[in-house]
Design a protein around this motif. Structure first.
Motif, PDB file in Angstrom:
ATOM      1  N   HIS A 221       0.843  -1.196   0.000  1.00 38.36           N
ATOM      2  CA  HIS A 221       0.000   0.000   0.000  1.00 38.36           C
ATOM      3  C   HIS A 221       0.879   1.247   0.000  1.00 38.36           C
ATOM      4  N   THR A 222       0.654   2.109  -0.950  1.00 37.56           N
ATOM      5  CA  THR A 222       1.539   3.257  -1.143  1.00 37.56           C
ATOM      6  C   THR A 222       0.962   4.579  -0.671  1.00 37.56           C
ATOM      7  N   ARG A 223      -0.294   4.606  -0.216  1.00 30.92           N
ATOM      8  CA  ARG A 223      -0.910   5.886   0.114  1.00 30.92           C
ATOM      9  C   ARG A 223      -1.546   5.923   1.503  1.00 30.92           C
ATOM     10  N   ARG A 224      -1.296   4.946   2.315  1.00 32.79           N
ATOM     11  CA  ARG A 224      -1.957   4.934   3.612  1.00 32.79           C
ATOM     12  C   ARG A 224      -1.475   6.072   4.519  1.00 32.79           C
ATOM     13  N   HIS A 225      -0.269   6.569   4.254  1.00 30.42           N
ATOM     14  CA  HIS A 225       0.186   7.736   5.016  1.00 30.42           C
ATOM     15  C   HIS A 225      -0.683   8.952   4.700  1.00 30.42           C
ATOM     16  N   LEU A 226      -1.210   9.028   3.469  1.00 31.37           N
ATOM     17  CA  LEU A 226      -2.114  10.123   3.109  1.00 31.37           C
ATOM     18  C   LEU A 226      -3.437  10.013   3.866  1.00 31.37           C
ATOM     19  N   ALA A 227      -3.909   8.779   4.044  1.00 32.91           N
ATOM     20  CA  ALA A 227      -5.149   8.582   4.798  1.00 32.91           C
ATOM     21  C   ALA A 227      -4.970   9.067   6.237  1.00 32.91           C
ATOM     22  N   ARG A 228      -3.837   8.780   6.827  1.00 36.94           N
ATOM     23  CA  ARG A 228      -3.575   9.228   8.198  1.00 36.94           C
ATOM     24  C   ARG A 228      -3.464  10.751   8.266  1.00 36.94           C
ATOM     25  N   PHE A 229      -2.826  11.313   7.251  1.00 37.16           N
ATOM     26  CA  PHE A 229      -2.728  12.783   7.187  1.00 37.16           C
ATOM     27  C   PHE A 229      -4.113  13.420   7.113  1.00 37.16           C
ATOM     28  N   ILE A 230      -4.972  12.879   6.268  1.00 42.67           N
ATOM     29  CA  ILE A 230      -6.323  13.428   6.086  1.00 42.67           C
ATOM     30  C   ILE A 230      -7.125  13.331   7.379  1.00 42.67           C
ATOM     31  N   LEU A 231      -7.049  12.187   8.054  1.00 40.00           N
ATOM     32  CA  LEU A 231      -7.781  12.014   9.308  1.00 40.00           C
ATOM     33  C   LEU A 231      -7.351  13.042  10.344  1.00 40.00           C
ATOM     34  N   LEU A 232      -6.053  13.182  10.524  1.00 41.42           N
ATOM     35  CA  LEU A 232      -5.541  14.083  11.556  1.00 41.42           C
ATOM     36  C   LEU A 232      -5.812  15.546  11.219  1.00 41.42           C
ATOM     37  N   ALA A 233      -5.622  15.928   9.952  1.00 40.87           N
ATOM     38  CA  ALA A 233      -5.822  17.322   9.548  1.00 40.87           C
ATOM     39  C   ALA A 233      -7.290  17.724   9.617  1.00 40.87           C
ATOM     40  N   THR A 234      -8.175  16.814   9.224  1.00 42.65           N
ATOM     41  CA  THR A 234      -9.598  17.143   9.174  1.00 42.65           C
ATOM     42  C   THR A 234     -10.230  17.179  10.550  1.00 42.65           C
ATOM     43  N   TYR A 235      -9.961  16.181  11.363  1.00 42.21           N
ATOM     44  CA  TYR A 235     -10.654  16.077  12.644  1.00 42.21           C
ATOM     45  C   TYR A 235     -10.043  16.924  13.752  1.00 42.21           C
ATOM     46  N   THR A 236      -8.950  17.647  13.440  1.00 39.56           N
ATOM     47  CA  THR A 236      -8.416  18.607  14.402  1.00 39.56           C
ATOM     48  C   THR A 236      -8.308  20.005  13.801  1.00 39.56           C
ATOM     49  N   GLY A 237      -8.547  20.139  12.480  1.00 46.04           N
ATOM     50  CA  GLY A 237      -8.432  21.439  11.828  1.00 46.04           C
ATOM     51  C   GLY A 237      -7.025  22.002  11.921  1.00 46.04           C
ATOM     52  N   SER A 238      -6.020  21.138  11.858  1.00 44.46           N
ATOM     53  CA  SER A 238      -4.634  21.573  12.045  1.00 44.46           C
ATOM     54  C   SER A 238      -3.963  21.895  10.716  1.00 44.46           C
ATOM     55  N   ARG A 239      -2.924  22.700  10.786  1.00 49.35           N
ATOM     56  CA  ARG A 239      -2.165  23.058   9.593  1.00 49.35           C
ATOM     57  C   ARG A 239      -1.300  21.886   9.123  1.00 49.35           C
ATOM     58  N   LYS A 240      -0.958  21.932   7.843  1.00 55.38           N
ATOM     59  CA  LYS A 240      -0.219  20.833   7.228  1.00 55.38           C
ATOM     60  C   LYS A 240       1.063  20.514   7.984  1.00 55.38           C
ATOM     61  N   GLN A 241       1.878  21.533   8.277  1.00 58.63           N
ATOM     62  CA  GLN A 241       3.172  21.271   8.887  1.00 58.63           C
ATOM     63  C   GLN A 241       3.038  20.741  10.298  1.00 58.63           C
ATOM     64  N   ASP A 242       1.996  21.160  11.017  1.00 59.52           N
ATOM     65  CA  ASP A 242       1.770  20.624  12.354  1.00 59.52           C
ATOM     66  C   ASP A 242       1.491  19.125  12.296  1.00 59.52           C
ATOM     67  N   VAL A 243       0.712  18.716  11.286  1.00 57.18           N
ATOM     68  CA  VAL A 243       0.371  17.300  11.143  1.00 57.18           C
ATOM     69  C   VAL A 243       1.605  16.484  10.777  1.00 57.18           C
ATOM     70  N   LEU A 244       2.398  16.982   9.835  1.00 55.54           N
ATOM     71  CA  LEU A 244       3.561  16.224   9.367  1.00 55.54           C
ATOM     72  C   LEU A 244       4.645  16.087  10.437  1.00 55.54           C
ATOM     73  N   SER A 245       4.707  17.027  11.366  1.00 57.38           N
ATOM     74  CA  SER A 245       5.751  16.972  12.397  1.00 57.38           C
ATOM     75  C   SER A 245       5.269  16.309  13.686  1.00 57.38           C
TER      76      SER A 245
END
Length: 289
Positions: free
Chosen positions: A122-146
């Motif tokens: 699976h090559t995109r599951r990290h994107l699914a985790r990014f989407i979950l965290l960014a959407t359900y906390t309303g956080s900025r991209k860099q906050d999620v990635l770090s």
């Protein structure tokens, strides 16, 4: 900085480009004295992307103001800025977010470039985790990635025992882009505990390493999900805040949770609130005694 230097650091090129675009400029010298309304407007047209050009000019203005404060300039330099762009209005429905998640979670690596051929990688599951965290906390991209499950000076810390996300790294000074610590929604916290138990150190990682840049992979996911090019990573933050307003979240609580001022929250997202103008509508529906 690279874009600014490619224009202001090449005076002959900048003057030629300015005149080609109808600007009234003399021969430029490569000094701060070149900065005026005409050259700034020409730079704005040269970059082509309004948001990027606006941010560049704001950075240039800040640099000039700093130099003036240090008495490094002979006079005050005024940097022309374009009218402020309207804030993004795009946000995702729950079905659109589900489509992104479903596509990201099911995607597999193709085998030998064959159409329809794939293995179990699976090559995109990290994107699914990014989407979950960014959407359900309303956080900025860099906050999620770090975001990390271990305490590190250069990233936010997710305390899985207390269910708390400390978004601001200890090494970062406080800025206008507030990063308050927030409790995590229970379903999201359950997901994160599973990720950590499976061996993850960061909330979003690929092949055991943190993801530094998600732009290209996210664009490809949006295309494969059948959504438009207006869906960028920052739209997930807008989506989270919009959903919070639609669910009737208290304005003061939302301000603290999403790291926004009450004024910004009211101006940009207030119309999404479940109680927005409801009292006015009820009064208009009453018969006058």
């Amino acid at each position: 900085m690279a874009r600014l230097a490619s224009w202001w650091g090449r005076p002959v090129f900048a003057a030629s480009e300015s005149r080609a675009r109808g600007g009234r400029v003399a021969s430029l010298t490569g000094h701060v004295s070149d900065i005026d309304a005409s050259t700034c407007q020409s730079y704005f047209a040269f970059v082509g992307a309004p948001r990027s050009a606006s941010r560049d000019l704001e950075l240039l203005r800040a640099a000039c103001n700093h130099a003036n404060g240090q008495k490094a300039l002979d006079g005050v330099v005024k940097v022309w800025l374009p009218p402020k762009a309207q804030p993004r209005q795009r946000w995702l429905t729950r079905s659109e977010v589900a489509r992104l998640l479903w596509t990201a979670w099911r995607s597999k690596r193709s085998v030998n470039g064959r159409s329809g051929g794939s293995d179990e990688w699976h090559t995109r599951r990290h994107l699914a985790r990014f989407i979950l965290l960014a959407t359900y906390t309303g956080s900025r991209k860099q906050d999620v990635l770090s975001a990390c499950f271990e305490q590190r000076p250069d990233g936010g810390y997710i305390d899985l025992d207390r269910g708390l996300w400390i978004r601001r790294p200890t090494s970062k000074v406080v800025t206008k882009k507030r990063q308050p610590a927030i409790p995590l929604p229970t379903p999201l916290l359950a997901h994160m505990r599973r990720w950590h138990k499976a061996g993850q150190t960061f909330a979003v990682e690929f092949n055991g390493r943190p993801v530094q840049n998600i732009g290209k992979a996210f664009r490809e996911l949006v295309t494969d999900s059948g959504l438009g090019s207006d869906v960028v990573p920052h739209v997930l933050r807008h989506t989270g805040v919009t959903w919070g307003m639609q669910n009737g979240m208290d304005i003061w609580d939302a301000s603290g949770y999403f790291g926004m001022t009450v004024q910004l929250l009211t101006d940009v997202y207030g119309h999404h609130h479940a109680d927005h103008l409801r009292d006015a509508a009820a009064r208009m529906g009453r018969r006058r005694q």
